[in-house]
Design a protein around this motif. Structure first.
Motif, PDB file in Angstrom:
ATOM      1  N   UNK A 106      -7.585 -12.041   3.370  1.00  0.00           N
ATOM      2  CA  UNK A 106      -6.282 -11.483   3.742  1.00  0.00           C
ATOM      3  C   UNK A 106      -5.853 -10.356   2.812  1.00  0.00           C
ATOM      4  N   UNK A 107      -6.198 -10.462   1.529  1.00  0.00           N
ATOM      5  CA  UNK A 107      -5.802  -9.430   0.564  1.00  0.00           C
ATOM      6  C   UNK A 107      -6.433  -8.081   0.905  1.00  0.00           C
ATOM      7  N   UNK A 108      -7.544  -8.105   1.632  1.00  0.00           N
ATOM      8  CA  UNK A 108      -8.166  -6.862   2.099  1.00  0.00           C
ATOM      9  C   UNK A 108      -7.545  -6.389   3.401  1.00  0.00           C
ATOM     10  N   UNK A 109      -7.257  -7.321   4.309  1.00  0.00           N
ATOM     11  CA  UNK A 109      -6.782  -6.941   5.636  1.00  0.00           C
ATOM     12  C   UNK A 109      -5.349  -6.440   5.644  1.00  0.00           C
ATOM     13  N   UNK A 110      -4.493  -6.955   4.791  1.00  0.00           N
ATOM     14  CA  UNK A 110      -3.079  -6.536   4.813  1.00  0.00           C
ATOM     15  C   UNK A 110      -2.930  -5.034   4.547  1.00  0.00           C
ATOM     16  N   UNK A 111      -3.589  -4.454   3.534  1.00  0.00           N
ATOM     17  CA  UNK A 111      -3.494  -2.995   3.380  1.00  0.00           C
ATOM     18  C   UNK A 111      -4.067  -2.231   4.571  1.00  0.00           C
ATOM     19  N   UNK A 112      -5.108  -2.765   5.210  1.00  0.00           N
ATOM     20  CA  UNK A 112      -5.658  -2.116   6.395  1.00  0.00           C
ATOM     21  C   UNK A 112      -4.642  -2.136   7.532  1.00  0.00           C
ATOM     22  N   UNK A 113      -3.979  -3.261   7.718  1.00  0.00           N
ATOM     23  CA  UNK A 113      -2.938  -3.363   8.741  1.00  0.00           C
ATOM     24  C   UNK A 113      -1.821  -2.363   8.463  1.00  0.00           C
ATOM     25  N   UNK A 114      -1.432  -2.282   7.207  1.00  0.00           N
ATOM     26  CA  UNK A 114      -0.336  -1.370   6.833  1.00  0.00           C
ATOM     27  C   UNK A 114      -0.714   0.082   7.110  1.00  0.00           C
ATOM     28  N   UNK A 232       5.712  -5.360   3.825  1.00  0.00           N
ATOM     29  CA  UNK A 232       6.579  -4.174   3.719  1.00  0.00           C
ATOM     30  C   UNK A 232       6.191  -3.331   2.506  1.00  0.00           C
ATOM     31  N   UNK A 233       5.823  -3.985   1.405  1.00  0.00           N
ATOM     32  CA  UNK A 233       5.373  -3.247   0.228  1.00  0.00           C
ATOM     33  C   UNK A 233       4.088  -2.483   0.541  1.00  0.00           C
ATOM     34  N   UNK A 234       3.153  -3.150   1.243  1.00  0.00           N
ATOM     35  CA  UNK A 234       1.885  -2.507   1.594  1.00  0.00           C
ATOM     36  C   UNK A 234       2.112  -1.308   2.502  1.00  0.00           C
ATOM     37  N   UNK A 235       3.079  -1.420   3.410  1.00  0.00           N
ATOM     38  CA  UNK A 235       3.402  -0.327   4.328  1.00  0.00           C
ATOM     39  C   UNK A 235       3.891   0.896   3.550  1.00  0.00           C
ATOM     40  N   UNK A 236       4.768   0.672   2.581  1.00  0.00           N
ATOM     41  CA  UNK A 236       5.264   1.793   1.773  1.00  0.00           C
ATOM     42  C   UNK A 236       4.166   2.358   0.871  1.00  0.00           C
ATOM     43  N   UNK A 237       3.307   1.489   0.344  1.00  0.00           N
ATOM     44  CA  UNK A 237       2.178   1.960  -0.473  1.00  0.00           C
ATOM     45  C   UNK A 237       1.235   2.834   0.343  1.00  0.00           C
ATOM     46  N   UNK A 238       1.178   2.577   1.663  1.00  0.00           N
ATOM     47  CA  UNK A 238       0.308   3.365   2.544  1.00  0.00           C
ATOM     48  C   UNK A 238       0.958   4.662   2.994  1.00  0.00           C
ATOM     49  N   UNK A 239       2.175   4.928   2.538  1.00  0.00           N
ATOM     50  CA  UNK A 239       2.861   6.167   2.888  1.00  0.00           C
ATOM     51  C   UNK A 239       3.942   6.021   3.931  1.00  0.00           C
TER      52      UNK A 239
END
Length: 300
Positions: A106-114, A232-239
């Motif tokens: 999951x720790x890999x997939x969440x940034x991909x989703x974001x 939400x944090x991952x989404x903002x980290x992704x721009x």
């Protein structure tokens, strides 16, 4: 149906696909004139009141997405009014990959989703889809048995207020792990990659926070409240850009969390069918309570 199979093609096999709530999904194996096969997916709505609108939204999205870099099925044919089919239907290409709902990786997939959601929100269609519709109200929320009554009362008060101002974005409308396909190398979950985003029937125009909130709630119920807060944090980290203030962001996240209270049983059943047998209705209710409570504790 608007569109059709190519001359000489025929359906040689049909297989029911599981995981959806409102539509019947089938994978069709098509025999071609040269003896080869190709796979398509048929979405059928049976006795669904907004079937025409949903299929028109999906057809519009699938027409827009080619060439954008967002991996989505290709539109083959659709019949939103059942003029030629028994029920309103849409036929699309089949994508490789599978949904992944387990905790591992999951720790890999969440940034991909974001990152994928940021790319969707970056689309600027010439013709906007219809404005988002939020059906949940303070009066329709179903507080789970044994829930933190004070937290839920405070959360319900949040959505009694008018929606905060928002900047419009192209929304998927139902973005969550169950609508994203991955290819995951058997020996390396960290090597996962997204191969497709499906189910564009709720495409709309609205605040990015709405899509982010929806995926956050799903992650919280599937994997625990901390992952709902993390998305939400991952989404903002992704721009990605969310609402300007904490109270505005809280509004959308609480609204989506409370919306799940009305359909916990419907949401949990496909997850169990997909192998998450521990996610009983009661277990999901407890996670929802924990997530709503966490929102009220940390985001005010």
């Amino acid at each position: 149906m608007t569109g059709q199979l190519e001359v000489g093609e025929r359906v040689v096999r049909a297989e029911a696909l599981h995981g959806g709530i409102t539509a019947e999904m089938r994978r069709l194996t098509i025999g071609t004139r040269d003896g080869a096969t190709r796979d398509l997916v048929l979405r059928t709505f049976v006795d669904v009141a907004d079937a025409e609108d949903s299929l028109n939204r999906e057809a519009g999205a699938l027409t827009l997405l080619p060439g954008t870099g967002v991996p989505a099925p290709g539109l083959v044919a659709f019949d939103p009014t059942a003029a030629q089919c028994e029920h309103p239907s849409l036929l699309m290409t089949h994508l490789s990959g599978r949904t992944v709902l387990e905790d591992e990786g999951l720790e890999t997939r969440v940034p991909l989703l974001a990152r994928q959601l940021v790319a969707i929100h970056a689309l600027r269609p010439l013709q906007r889809p219809g404005k988002y519709v939020a059906l949940t109200t303070a009066d329709t929320v179903v507080t789970p048995k044994g829930a933190d009554a004070a937290a839920w009362a405070a959360a319900i008060d949040v959505i009694r207020k008018p929606a905060p101002p928002w900047q419009g974005r192209f929304l998927h409308g139902d973005f969550h792990p169950g609508n994203v396909l991955f290819e995951v190398p058997p020996a390396s979950p960290a090597g996962a990659r997204i191969t497709g985003v499906v189910d564009w029937t709720a495409t709309s125009w609205g605040p990015a926070d709405l899509d982010v909130a929806h995926c956050s709630t799903d992650l919280a119920l599937l994997h625990g409240p901390a992952w709902g807060l993390r998305f939400a944090e991952a989404y903002e980290e992704a721009g990605g850009v969310l609402a300007a203030t904490a109270s505005e962001r809280l509004y959308w996240r609480v609204r989506d969390g409370l919306a799940f209270s009305e359909e916990v049983r419907l949401v949990a059943q496909p997850w169990r069918e997909a192998g998450r047998t521990e996610l009983t209705t009661r277990a999901v209710e407890k996670r929802l309570d924990a997530y709503v409570t966490a929102l009220m504790d940390t985001l005010r």
